[in-house]
Design an enzyme around this catalytic site. Sequence first.
Site, PDB file in Angstrom:
ATOM      1  N   HIS A 217       0.525 -24.081  40.337  1.00  0.00           N
ATOM      2  CA  HIS A 217       0.667 -23.729  38.932  1.00  0.00           C
ATOM      3  C   HIS A 217       1.256 -22.338  38.795  1.00  0.00           C
ATOM      4  O   HIS A 217       0.916 -21.443  39.562  1.00  0.00           O
ATOM      5  CB  HIS A 217      -0.708 -23.701  38.250  1.00  0.00           C
ATOM      6  CG  HIS A 217      -1.287 -25.054  37.998  1.00  0.00           C
ATOM      7  ND1 HIS A 217      -1.149 -25.707  36.795  1.00  0.00           N
ATOM      8  CD2 HIS A 217      -2.002 -25.876  38.794  1.00  0.00           C
ATOM      9  CE1 HIS A 217      -1.761 -26.879  36.863  1.00  0.00           C
ATOM     10  NE2 HIS A 217      -2.284 -27.006  38.064  1.00  0.00           N
ATOM     11  N   HIS A 260     -11.580 -22.580  36.673  1.00  0.00           N
ATOM     12  CA  HIS A 260     -11.480 -21.144  36.920  1.00  0.00           C
ATOM     13  C   HIS A 260     -12.451 -20.360  36.047  1.00  0.00           C
ATOM     14  O   HIS A 260     -13.029 -20.874  35.094  1.00  0.00           O
ATOM     15  CB  HIS A 260     -10.048 -20.654  36.645  1.00  0.00           C
ATOM     16  CG  HIS A 260      -9.622 -20.783  35.210  1.00  0.00           C
ATOM     17  ND1 HIS A 260      -9.327 -21.992  34.624  1.00  0.00           N
ATOM     18  CD2 HIS A 260      -9.443 -19.851  34.235  1.00  0.00           C
ATOM     19  CE1 HIS A 260      -8.985 -21.810  33.366  1.00  0.00           C
ATOM     20  NE2 HIS A 260      -9.056 -20.520  33.087  1.00  0.00           N
ATOM     21  N   GLU A 266     -10.658 -16.720  26.326  1.00  0.00           N
ATOM     22  CA  GLU A 266      -9.678 -17.743  25.971  1.00  0.00           C
ATOM     23  C   GLU A 266     -10.154 -18.536  24.752  1.00  0.00           C
ATOM     24  O   GLU A 266     -11.116 -19.301  24.837  1.00  0.00           O
ATOM     25  CB  GLU A 266      -9.457 -18.705  27.136  1.00  0.00           C
ATOM     26  CG  GLU A 266      -8.977 -18.045  28.417  1.00  0.00           C
ATOM     27  CD  GLU A 266      -8.854 -19.047  29.559  1.00  0.00           C
ATOM     28  OE1 GLU A 266      -8.492 -20.211  29.288  1.00  0.00           O
ATOM     29  OE2 GLU A 266      -9.153 -18.686  30.702  1.00  0.00           O
ATOM     30  N   HIS A 290     -13.789 -20.031  25.585  1.00  0.00           N
ATOM     31  CA  HIS A 290     -14.326 -19.843  26.925  1.00  0.00           C
ATOM     32  C   HIS A 290     -14.305 -18.340  27.186  1.00  0.00           C
ATOM     33  O   HIS A 290     -13.249 -17.732  27.348  1.00  0.00           O
ATOM     34  CB  HIS A 290     -13.494 -20.608  27.952  1.00  0.00           C
ATOM     35  CG  HIS A 290     -13.486 -22.091  27.696  1.00  0.00           C
ATOM     36  ND1 HIS A 290     -12.331 -22.827  27.594  1.00  0.00           N
ATOM     37  CD2 HIS A 290     -14.503 -22.954  27.490  1.00  0.00           C
ATOM     38  CE1 HIS A 290     -12.633 -24.093  27.357  1.00  0.00           C
ATOM     39  NE2 HIS A 290     -13.943 -24.188  27.292  1.00  0.00           N
ATOM     40  N   HIS A 296     -14.771 -22.869  33.425  1.00  0.00           N
ATOM     41  CA  HIS A 296     -14.333 -23.999  32.622  1.00  0.00           C
ATOM     42  C   HIS A 296     -13.133 -24.663  33.292  1.00  0.00           C
ATOM     43  O   HIS A 296     -12.581 -24.153  34.257  1.00  0.00           O
ATOM     44  CB  HIS A 296     -13.982 -23.567  31.196  1.00  0.00           C
ATOM     45  CG  HIS A 296     -12.926 -22.494  31.128  1.00  0.00           C
ATOM     46  ND1 HIS A 296     -13.196 -21.171  31.390  1.00  0.00           N
ATOM     47  CD2 HIS A 296     -11.604 -22.548  30.821  1.00  0.00           C
ATOM     48  CE1 HIS A 296     -12.094 -20.453  31.254  1.00  0.00           C
ATOM     49  NE2 HIS A 296     -11.115 -21.274  30.920  1.00  0.00           N
TER      50      HIS A 296
END
Length: 364
Positions: A217, A260, A266, A290, A296
């Site tokens: 990613h 992570h 977030e 989060h 999460h």
Amino acid sequence: MDQGHLTHNWDEAEAEPNQLRWKPFEIPRASEKKLDFVSGLHTLCGAGEPKSRNGIAIHIFTCNTPMINRCFYNSDGDFLIVPQQGKLLITTEFGKLLVEPNEICVIQQGMRFNVEVFGESRGYILEVYGVHFELPDLGPIGANGLANPRDFLVPVAWYEDRQVAGDYTVISKYQGKLFSAQQDFSPFNVVAWHGNYTPYKYNLDNFMVINSVAFDHADPSVFTVLTAKSTRPGVALADFVIFPPRWGVANNTFRPPYYHRNCMSEFMGLIKGHYEAKEEGFQPGGASLHSMMTPHGPDAECFEKASKARLEAERVAEGTMAFMFESSFSMAVTTWGLKTSNCLDKTYYKCWEPLKSHFNPRCK
């Protein structure tokens, strides 16, 4: 004047470090309760404070009637407005902006504006104190990519020379409180303007997506549309990030967002469609938070599906637009967010309960 559910008191509720998710925020019907843009503002979470010019707030707006002979300006900071349901006709001292779902607009500090709606409307607002939104530094991407300057639109000058016999109300947000004053004329009497301190809008479909084309990613920062920088290099006060339709082609990779913990907070919202990591439960008009260092990631259903999928080139998030307000602040949630809204999903944690360990030390 009545403050409604607008606040910057981050100590009114106990700290809540758990993963939080909200069902779609309810929009009252006009026949039951008339709400315009200002009376429909609800503060969900935030940190810092406007007096010191350092902080952010996240608001939800739900409204069903236009602002009639009323305007609003924010002395504390900038509003980044994300409509989710219903289009907004925003009249400013610089002209008019028609902002529809899948578009955003930024009304900068001190700019007077009025919002006209055409039915039940809802959306999200990211407020920043002390700095302005700007395009992120592109680094090795080079001169072009992500949100390009050419795609941001500003109003054409428009004015009205109108007297208001019944008084025109000017509402100011100052140090987190609402104040009002009366005058007998429309404030939108600016015949012409020049300069670059303006409101502006942007269509999210114009975002030039950059993604991994080999494996693994890229950091979600490659999806940053606008950033509000902090005084620390490389650390944002807040970023506005989107997860638009794109191609997924990474090999030997778990393609959904990985599990992570983050040194940032977030906050996510969904404008339309189904978010890839949680296709059920996270709905358009809802939200999730989060918090800093709270773990999460994808729900159990997404994990199982992605773990068994053939890694072929595929379209990701087709027909969907999710976004994130990401901040270096540890945000507090208001009483409205935790209780009064009645939208908090208290079963959110259960989406991870079916996850199982698949570790096999013999697999190499």
